[in-house]
Design an enzyme around this catalytic site. Structure first.
Site, PDB file in Angstrom:
ATOM      1  N   TYR A 178     -28.891 -29.342  10.166  1.00 23.21           N
ATOM      2  CA  TYR A 178     -29.859 -28.248  10.022  1.00 23.21           C
ATOM      3  C   TYR A 178     -30.322 -28.191   8.571  1.00 23.21           C
ATOM      4  CZ  TYR A 178     -28.736 -26.472  14.698  1.00 23.21           C
ATOM      5  OH  TYR A 178     -28.595 -26.336  16.057  1.00 23.21           O
ATOM      6  N   GLU A 179     -31.580 -27.786   8.354  1.00 23.88           N
ATOM      7  CA  GLU A 179     -32.160 -27.886   7.010  1.00 23.88           C
ATOM      8  C   GLU A 179     -31.500 -26.972   5.985  1.00 23.88           C
ATOM      9  OE1 GLU A 179     -36.163 -27.183   8.088  1.00 23.88           O
ATOM     10  OE2 GLU A 179     -35.944 -25.029   8.209  1.00 23.88           O
ATOM     11  N   SER A 180     -30.763 -25.962   6.455  1.00 20.67           N
ATOM     12  CA  SER A 180     -30.066 -25.090   5.511  1.00 20.67           C
ATOM     13  C   SER A 180     -28.849 -25.777   4.893  1.00 20.67           C
ATOM     14  CB  SER A 180     -29.649 -23.797   6.214  1.00 20.67           C
ATOM     15  OG  SER A 180     -28.845 -24.098   7.330  1.00 20.67           O
TER      16      SER A 180
END
Lengths: 262, 287
Positions: free
Chosen positions: A53-55
């Site tokens: 996930y981009e986080s």
């Protein structure tokens, strides 16, 4: 309906999208529909799929679907959590992501993606949330799978704004630009499955979901969409796919007080 | 050298009208208490940068603190639009808001460049995208070694960066964990930095590789328990998803937004009091 178990169009879409992930894929996951499909794949046929996930979480295995892209459940269940800059620099641009799984507000016949504005950029009719990580994912992921509900407003001849690059005006446009990833290889909707033609890259319907007519797909597409000569019917969700998805949705609804989109 | 101080004093002395301000935190550890304090002190004409503006910037934009926003994804996660952001962009209320748009990859890269004291960042993105056509802040350069065409964006170097973290020790060394976003990069890219923390402890008891900001990289450390609410602080409290959903209705029209800001921020003198007023409101709804 040829299905043995009753199911909704939204469930069919999520199941059909999940089936496209392979065990062993390293998948960069967008929030919402792509996240539901990626986690369904992990809980069914692809237990070893790596979800990024981009986080920052790498190898996330959330028990419930995240409401947002940086939920604590992603960090707690991940193999490791790195900074957002590292996710994009080392892991995505570094070439370690085999599949990018994205949603979109609007796409066109060559699977270009718009999440910026409907209408003119300076004076938009609708101001959309913007790019997120999609421009980089669409450029660098090995391939891209798109999942979104189908309507003539969402599927347009030409997007108002290319936020994230698909196949531009078709043919070998991507390779002429030197883009590292293959770009979109499939678009999954609540009505059908489309893939880009191998030469022209124009989206072509290859599978209709059970109970969906070609006319219905045409009516929900803003251009004269091509249908494959050997048009097939998508296999209906199996009992185990449906049960796994519904349990995931139930756990999610309990945890968040309501269910995210199927 | 970090000074342990109140949030009010930190914002008074370190955030100025017209400043270039970064308040970072990717879903996690969003510095809401500090955002409220900026509104309370009625800062004006700020240039705001943040990957995901989230509710914290929606509140600041609606309250008239900002003239420009640099961002990459501007929505209410899992809920919908940021209505105050949209009203500012679409109708110029309460003042026009200039936008500079990026993707998460290149904006996080721009913080790295800022922290690295470089003028710009490079990445392999935007070939074929319309974003560079509408932005002076995305241009293309040729690699001097291979000739490859690459995207360049100016580095982000805020006047002041504000983050929230779990812990600081009494010297002001800061420890954060969980989803880190670009907080470390944003602090090191800035001239001044304010960190609000859940607690101040004698010993951080951290592993050697833990994400620590040494006290001499931070201007002020302020103890503000719950200061990331309605986002979450890993190990302390969960995200208040219901507040994110409720914000959709609160922020949808100008009147209800202004009433909320007045009651919860302008008429309270601290985040402690904000929390009390918020609780009273919830108790009324339930009762």
């Amino acid at each position: 309906m040829s299905a043995q178990h009753p199911f909704t169009a939204a469930e069919m879409m999520t199941v059909a999208a999940a089936r496209l992930l392979r065990n062993g894929d390293v998948c960069f996951v967008g929030i919402g529909l792509p996240s539901a499909a990626a986690n369904l794949a992990r809980l069914t046929h692809a237990p070893d799929v790596v979800l990024i996930y981009e986080s920052g979480p790498i190898g996330a295995k959330p028990e419930v679907l995240p409401l947002s892209i940086g939920d604590g459940s992603l960090a707690e269940t991940a193999d490791t959590v790195v900074s957002t800059s590292e996710i994009f620099r080392y892991w995505l641009q570094g070439g370690r992501v085999t599949v990018g799984f994205l949603g979109a507000a609007q796409i066109d016949r060559f699977a270009n993606i718009n999440t910026t504005v409907i209408g003119d950029y300076a004076r938009p009719q609708v101001r959309l949330p913007g790019a997120g990580g999609a421009p980089e994912i669409a450029t660098c992921a090995g391939k891209v799978i798109l999942v979104l509900r189908q309507s003539a407003r969402a599927f347009v001849e030409r997007v108002d704004f290319i936020t994230s690059v698909g196949h531009l005006d078709g043919g070998d446009a991507r390779s002429r630009l030197g883009l590292p990833g293959q770009g979109p290889v499939a678009v999954v909707t609540d009505l059908c499955l489309m893939t880009p033609d191998s030469l022209t890259k124009e989206l072509t319907v290859t599978h209709l979901h059970p109970g969906v007519s070609a006319e219905k797909v045409r009516a929900a597409t803003g251009w004269n969409i091509r249908l494959a000569e050997s048009l097939e019917e998508t296999a209906a969700p199996s009992f185990s796919e449906l049960e796994t998805l519904r349990q995931l949705q139930r756990r999610t609804a309990l945890a968040h007080g309501r269910a995210p989109e199927a | 050298m970090a000074e342990l101080t109140s949030l009010r004093m930190a914002v008074e002395s370190l955030v100025r009208d017209g400043d270039f301000v970064a308040m970072e935190g990717f879903t996690h550890l969003i510095p809401f208490a500090a955002g409220h304090e900026v509104i309370r002190q009625r800062r004006k004409n700020l240039v705001l940068v943040r990957l995901t503006p989230d509710l914290v910037y929606d509140q600041m934009i609606g309250a008239g603190c900002a003239r420009k926003l640099i961002f990459s994804w501007g929505g209410n996660p899992g809920v919908g639009s940021l209505h105050r952001l949209r009203d500012a962009v679409e109708h110029g209320w309460p003042q026009p808001l200039e936008l500079e748009e990026h993707g998460h990859g290149d904006l996080s890269n721009a913080y790295v460049a800022g922290a690295s004291n470089l003028p710009f960042a490079v990445s392999r993105a935007y070939a074929g995208s319309d974003l560079p056509r509408h932005s002076d802040a995305i241009r293309f350069i040729e690699c001097p070694f291979t000739g490859e065409r690459l995207a360049a964006v100016p580095s982000v170097r805020p006047d002041v960066t504000v983050i929230h973290a779990q812990k600081a020790d009494r010297k002001g060394n800061v420890l954060l964990w969980g989803i880190l976003g670009v907080q470390k990069e944003a602090v090191l890219a800035a001239r001044r930095a304010i960190v609000t923390v859940e607690e101040v402890v004698d010993e951080l008891e951290a592993w050697p590789n833990a994400c620590i900001l040494p006290h001499w990289t931070v201007s002020a450390v302020c103890r503000v328990p719950g200061g990331a609410h309605p986002s979450y602080a890993h190990g302390y409290y969960e995200r208040d998803n219901l507040f994110y959903q409720a914000w959709d209705a609160i922020s949808r029209d100008r009147e209800s937004f202004l009433a909320w800001v007045k009651r919860h921020i302008l008429e309270t003198d601290s985040f402690e009091e904000f929390k009390r007023v918020l609780q009273e409101g919830l108790a009324k709804e339930v009762g």
